[in-house]
Design an enzyme around this catalytic site. Structure first.
Site, PDB file in Angstrom:
ATOM      1  N   HIS A 292      80.441  53.579 -29.981  1.00 20.45           N
ATOM      2  CA  HIS A 292      80.688  52.538 -29.545  1.00 20.45           C
ATOM      3  C   HIS A 292      82.084  52.519 -28.641  1.00 20.45           C
ATOM      4  CE1 HIS A 292      77.691  50.058 -31.871  1.00 20.45           C
ATOM      5  NE2 HIS A 292      77.900  50.841 -32.547  1.00 20.45           N
ATOM      6  N   ASP A 355      80.098  53.419 -37.364  1.00 19.24           N
ATOM      7  CA  ASP A 355      78.598  53.288 -37.355  1.00 19.24           C
ATOM      8  C   ASP A 355      77.925  53.762 -35.868  1.00 19.24           C
ATOM      9  OD1 ASP A 355      80.074  51.108 -35.669  1.00 19.24           O
ATOM     10  OD2 ASP A 355      78.520  50.256 -35.383  1.00 19.24           O
ATOM     11  N   GLU A 356      76.705  54.046 -36.080  1.00 18.74           N
ATOM     12  CA  GLU A 356      75.758  54.352 -34.959  1.00 18.74           C
ATOM     13  C   GLU A 356      76.147  55.249 -33.811  1.00 18.74           C
ATOM     14  OE1 GLU A 356      73.685  49.956 -34.680  1.00 18.74           O
ATOM     15  OE2 GLU A 356      75.499  50.195 -33.770  1.00 18.74           O
ATOM     16  N   ALA A 357      76.987  56.088 -34.612  1.00 21.37           N
ATOM     17  CA  ALA A 357      77.374  57.272 -33.425  1.00 21.37           C
ATOM     18  C   ALA A 357      76.095  58.467 -33.514  1.00 21.37           C
ATOM     19  CB  ALA A 357      78.801  57.897 -34.045  1.00 21.37           C
ATOM     20  N   LYS A 574      67.074  48.826 -35.626  1.00 21.57           N
ATOM     21  CA  LYS A 574      67.912  49.247 -36.554  1.00 21.57           C
ATOM     22  C   LYS A 574      67.359  49.763 -37.676  1.00 21.57           C
ATOM     23  CE  LYS A 574      71.250  47.328 -34.161  1.00 21.57           C
ATOM     24  NZ  LYS A 574      72.154  47.970 -33.544  1.00 21.57           N
TER      25      LYS A 574
END
Ligand code: TNX
Length: 575
Positions: A292, A355-357, A574
């Site tokens: 992000h 998150d979400e790396a 997700k």
């Protein structure tokens, strides 16, 4: 409800101020005279409106003992008297400021060694071990109101309860003729969890300081005590950092769509922190790492894995960007940024995202997180991160914010067994960016549709399998803003779900009861409407019929929102 004429700024919505501060010419009546006139008008013209019930408070108090043989009517010459302590007096002044616009009463504030309710409302700061750091006791008798608490935070929470015990017209920004009656009895109250929060994503869309302050007001009303600011993401970097100035000036110049973006100066951020602190709310800043980070890479390409500046990103996909975990400059950058943000933040927490790396995997990811956690510890703060941090080594005090949708999570459980605590933000219950129903004009639906019952019907103390309540620090309701672009839309998504999450964080589990909550919540519709807030009129809640009773305000206009066909919101997949 009828308005009474007033010459002061309190007659202008949005400019409500103490009636006593109105400059008066020799021929105009003074504020006290106007207040008495209002009081008289109210008693002559209005049928006695049913007082709010002591049992109607949201979040539900720990213990409520109504005394139907007593009630108290706030008189025009009431005084707010508080213990002679600056923090208690500040709460007294906040209470007076809450009550002045609608009542038109002067409500002077004074101090006393032993405040007594004889002349109105007494706020007593007194050591009472049984009430804890945020608890309070509220007593309404025919003599007046007393709020007793061991801390100013407790007094402040007691004031929020008092506010709800007055008729909904108390939310009016202009004076109204009303009988300001409170129901008699006692409330003894303290929270179930120490951490009760909401998150605002100011990165996907940027929101002005004033908008953030309004959000703080909503948190305060429902006794939430943490505001988590998601300050950085692919679409924008929102906090100025002296040692890396282009983060804000370049990274802050974009947002989702083609809006201008923006960022907070240190002074802006301090203003938010101060305003929140005055309402006993701690700001939790988040710098999302290592993913992000597209906005940071646009500003400083040396942080990018290929050392090439990516184009600015204004879409809504996630998981493509990351700072280079193999370059020492990345860790110097993190130390500088977290050091500056920590120095601006009086609260104990620093949130590092995590998150979400998707492109930083396995040991490279955990190694990165472990270094980032140590950098946070070096600033003196306690690390918070999304629950993706779980596999990394434990550091003292570490907190994982759990946003899963399936409570069976052995990885998080393992981190808890190694000492982590959790904040519960289950995506399919607490995510305030989820649509209420298929027709909700803004929001997403990857975690499902969340109307009020779904937001309310879960238990933070037992939600993640085998994670004991003792490891649960509290709850948080995140509002992501890929599709949320204005304060009106923020409020529409917050209300009425924020009070549901607030109740899960504050109220004893024994009070949990959907039918009771639904009925108590219904009474808040007229309050929001009176305050000019367009909320979601959920069909699950028996909102009072408009026009019935003297204090029913008219229905507010819903925010002008693009219909789903005008602005399709890409739905991200997700876990
Ligand atoms: C997941 S929750 C995200 C955010 C999105 C959100 C949209 C989390 C830690 N990451 O990047 O904005 O979904 O609902």
């Amino acid at each position: 409800m009828s308005t009474i004429p007033s010459p002061g700024p309190a007659a202008t919505p949005g400019a409500a101020g103490p009636a006593a501060a109105v400059p008066l010419s020799a021929h105009e009546p003074d504020a006290a005279t106007l207040a008495r006139a209002a009081e008289q008008t109210a008693s002559e013209l209005l049928a006695p409106s049913a007082p709010a019930r002591l049992t109607d408070v949201v979040p539900a108090p720990q213990r409520v003992e109504p005394n139907p043989s007593e009630e108290w009517r706030l008189p025009a010459d009431a005084v707010v008297v508080a213990s002679a302590d600056p923090a208690a007096l500040a709460v007294a002044e906040q209470l007076a400021e809450l009550l002045r616009p609608a009542t038109g009463y002067p409500l002077p504030v004074s101090d006393a060694t032993r405040p007594a309710p004889a002349s109105g409302i007494a706020l007593v700061l007194a050591a009472e071990d049984s009430l804890g750091a945020e608890g309070y006791r509220l007593d309404v008798t025919r003599v007046g109101v007393t709020i007793t608490a061991p801390t100013a935070a407790g007094l402040f929470h007691g004031v929020q309860t008092l506010r709800q015990l007055l008729p909904p017209a108390i939310e009016s920004p202009i004076p109204v003729a009303e009988r300001w009656v409170l129901p008699g009895g006692s409330i003894v109250d303290e929270p179930r969890f120490p951490y009760r929060g909401a998150m605002l994503d100011v990165a996907r869309h940027f929101f002005a300081v004033e908008d953030v302050l309004r959000v703080v007001d909503h948190l305060a009303r429902y006794k939430l005590n943490h505001l988590h600011l998601h300050l950085t993401d692919d679409q924008g970097w929102r906090i100025s950092v002296d040692s890396w100035p282009r983060l804000a000036t370049v990274g802050g110049a974009t947002e989702v769509g083609d809006g201008p973006g923006g960022w907070y100066t240190a002074a802006d951020y301090r203003r938010i922190v101060r305003y929140a602190a005055q309402r006993h709310i701690t700001v939790v800043p988040e710098i999302d790492l290592p993913g992000h980070t597209n906005a940071a890479l646009v500003a400083y390409p040396e942080l990018a894995p290929d050392k090439v500046a990516p184009p600015p990103y204004t879409g809504t996909e996630v998981g493509f960007s990351y700072v280079d975990p193999s370059d020492e400059r990345t860790y110097a950058f993190i130390a500088d940024v977290l050091g500056e943000v920590a120095a601006l933040t009086p609260g104990p927490w620093l949130h590092i995202g995590g998150d979400e790396a998707f492109k930083v995997k396995g040991e490279v990811y955990t190694g990165f997180v472990e270094r980032a956690q140590r950098i946070v510890a070096d600033t003196g703060k306690t690390v918070v991160g999304w629950h993706q941090l779980a596999p990394a080594a434990h550091v003292d005090g570490r907190v994982l914010q759990w946003w899963g949708t399936n409570g069976d999570d052995p990885t998080t459980l393992d981190a808890v067994r190694r000492g982590a605590r959790v904040i519960l933000s289950p995506g399919n219950h607490a995510y305030l960016d989820m649509k209420y129903d298929p027709d909700t004009p803004v929001g997403q639906d990857w975690a499902g549709l969340i109307d009020v019952r779904r937001a309310y019907d879960w238990d933070p103390g037992s939600h993640v399998t085998d994670v004991p309540e003792a490891a649960v620090l509290g709850v948080e309701a995140p509002l992501w803003t890929e599709s949320v672009t204005s304060l009106a839309e923020i409020e529409f998504m917050l209300l009425p779900r924020l009070p549901a999450i607030a109740e899960l964080g504050w109220s004893p589990r024994a009070t949990h009861d959907w039918a009771g909550f639904r009925d108590r919540l219904a009474g808040h519709g007229p309050r929001w409407a009176t305050a000019g807030i367009a909320f979601h009129r959920s069909p699950e809640v028996p909102w009072p019929v408009e026009g019935a009773g003297s204090t029913q305000p008219s229905r507010p206009q819903l925010p002008t929102q693009p219909g789903p066909d005008d602005a399709p919101v890409p739905s991200t997949d997700k876990p």
